[in-house]
Design an enzyme around this catalytic site. Structure first.
Site, mmCIF file in Angstrom:
data_model
loop_
_atom_site.group_PDB
_atom_site.id
_atom_site.type_symbol
_atom_site.label_atom_id
_atom_site.label_comp_id
_atom_site.label_asym_id
_atom_site.label_seq_id
_atom_site.Cartn_x
_atom_site.Cartn_y
_atom_site.Cartn_z
ATOM 1 N N HIS A 241 25.816 -2.595 -29.402
ATOM 2 C CA HIS A 241 26.110 -2.465 -30.917
ATOM 3 C C HIS A 241 26.231 -3.673 -31.498
ATOM 4 O O HIS A 241 25.444 -4.158 -32.439
ATOM 5 C CB HIS A 241 27.418 -1.712 -30.812
ATOM 6 C CG HIS A 241 27.258 -0.263 -30.240
ATOM 7 N ND1 HIS A 241 26.794 0.961 -30.559
ATOM 8 C CD2 HIS A 241 28.035 0.057 -28.932
ATOM 9 C CE1 HIS A 241 26.757 2.020 -29.931
ATOM 10 N NE2 HIS A 241 27.850 1.567 -28.855
HETATM 11 O O1 RIB Z 1 30.967 2.441 -31.894
HETATM 12 C C1 RIB Z 1 30.625 0.945 -31.591
HETATM 13 C C2 RIB Z 1 31.529 0.092 -31.983
HETATM 14 O O2 RIB Z 1 32.681 0.353 -31.573
HETATM 15 C C3 RIB Z 1 31.208 -1.310 -31.417
HETATM 16 O O3 RIB Z 1 31.816 -2.180 -32.323
HETATM 17 C C4 RIB Z 1 32.385 -1.214 -30.129
HETATM 18 O O4 RIB Z 1 32.551 -2.459 -29.587
HETATM 19 C C5 RIB Z 1 33.273 -0.609 -30.733
HETATM 20 O O5 RIB Z 1 34.341 -1.540 -31.369
#
Ligand code: RIB
Ligand code: CA
Length: 312
Positions: A241
């Protein structure tokens, strides 16, 4: 050269994003890293941020602790995903660099106040609590932010922590609403993008083949991550992500999206934290974000491996 802040809740994907940002000092000047509670409690996210800076050989990067809980909702972490095993502890030794004593929100405010209009890029990799608190305490600093790039939300994708909500926005939906109402130029990397960035075996093999300490640490962290959880994608792959935010700064052509209105559900028990994206422009609400939905995923992984190898 962009002058950036990273607001983050490391978190394995956050750690990889921070490493990528620290690997390109000619392109990104990291003014500071501010930890927020999210994936883990604040005491762990700030410690992990320091550990990652030392892993990258950059102990001079100032790391601050920001907010320890969301603005209104109780803190809900993802320790079952990002908590560390004993094996992980060997990967990232305890930090020796000091945590800055100034509160992270005050660091954001003071540095933005001293900056030229529109001269700072803020990278938000966790819940938006720190950024919202800075905007509530000192609304005038919004004008100093040239671009706020957020990993968060979902457009056509469903949520990852509830059927409606993505984790970062779900943890602090009120902060997300404040930030999206701020008028700051926002670029959003939702799950629509990050679910295209899966750690497939060929991509992991390239990372494993990196012949440097940080590259090996990234591959080992991802392997550890996968051992502990069966991915929702039916394999052991996980979505990278947060590195999408840094990759966007380095090569925006990898991404494509649309200028739209994004509103946040802050009340419904069923859908709280949902990013309501007006993709077809039917709400009459003003544009407040550029939401990315397309990414060149092979180009992303090439950029990631080509730059991680520049680290120690
Ligand atoms: O949904 C994914 C996000 O939530 C990313 O930033 C992961 O590190 C969590 O913080
Ligand atoms: Ca994160």
């Amino acid at each position: 050269m962009r002058r950036i802040f990273i607001d983050t809740d490391p978190g394995i994907d956050d750690a990889i994003a921070i490493l990528l940002a620290l690997a390109v000092p000619a392109e990104l000047e990291v003014l500071g890293i501010v930890a927020v509670a999210g994936n883990l409690p604040l005491a762990q996210t700030e410690r992990n941020a320091r550990r990652v800076c030392e892993l990258a050989g950059r102990p001079e990067i100032p790391v601050y602790a920001g907010c320890a809980r969301p603005m209104l909702r109780p803190l809900a972490t993802a320790e079952h995903i990002h908590g560390e095993t004993d094996r992980d502890r060997l990967l990232l030794p305890e930090p020796t660099m000091a945590l800055q004593t100034l509160h992270g929100v005050d660091f954001l405010i003071e540095t933005l106040r001293a900056a030229q209009t529109g001269s700072i890029t803020v990278c938000a990799l966790g819940p938006l609590t720190n950024i919202a608190m800075a905007l509530v305490k000192a609304p005038e600093v919004a004008a100093r932010i040239g671009e706020l790039v957020i990993m968060g939300g979902a457009c056509f994708e469903l949520g990852n922590v509830t059927p409606a909500a993505e984790f970062n926005v779900h943890v602090d939906p009120h902060a997300a609403a404040i930030v999206l109402d701020s008028g700051i130029p926002i670029t959003m990397m939702p799950l629509d993008v990050t679910h295209q960035l899966l750690t497939t075996p060929p991509r992991l093999a390239v990372l494993r083949a990196l012949d440097n300490h940080c590259g090996r640490a990234v591959a080992a962290l991802l392997a550890s991550f996968e051992r502990r959880r069966r991915s929702k994608f039916g394999t052991r792959a996980t979505a990278l992500h947060d590195p999408s935010v840094i990759a966007y700064l380095l090569d925006p052509k990898l991404f494509d999206g649309r200028e739209v209105n994004v509103a946040i559900e802050t009340e419904s028990p069923l859908t709280i934290g949902m990013t309501v994206v007006d993709w077809w422009g039917v709400s009459g609400r003003p544009v407040n974000a550029r939401v990315m939905t397309k990414v060149d995923s092979e180009g992303f992984y090439s950029l990631l491996s080509e730059n991680l190898v520049r680290l120690p």
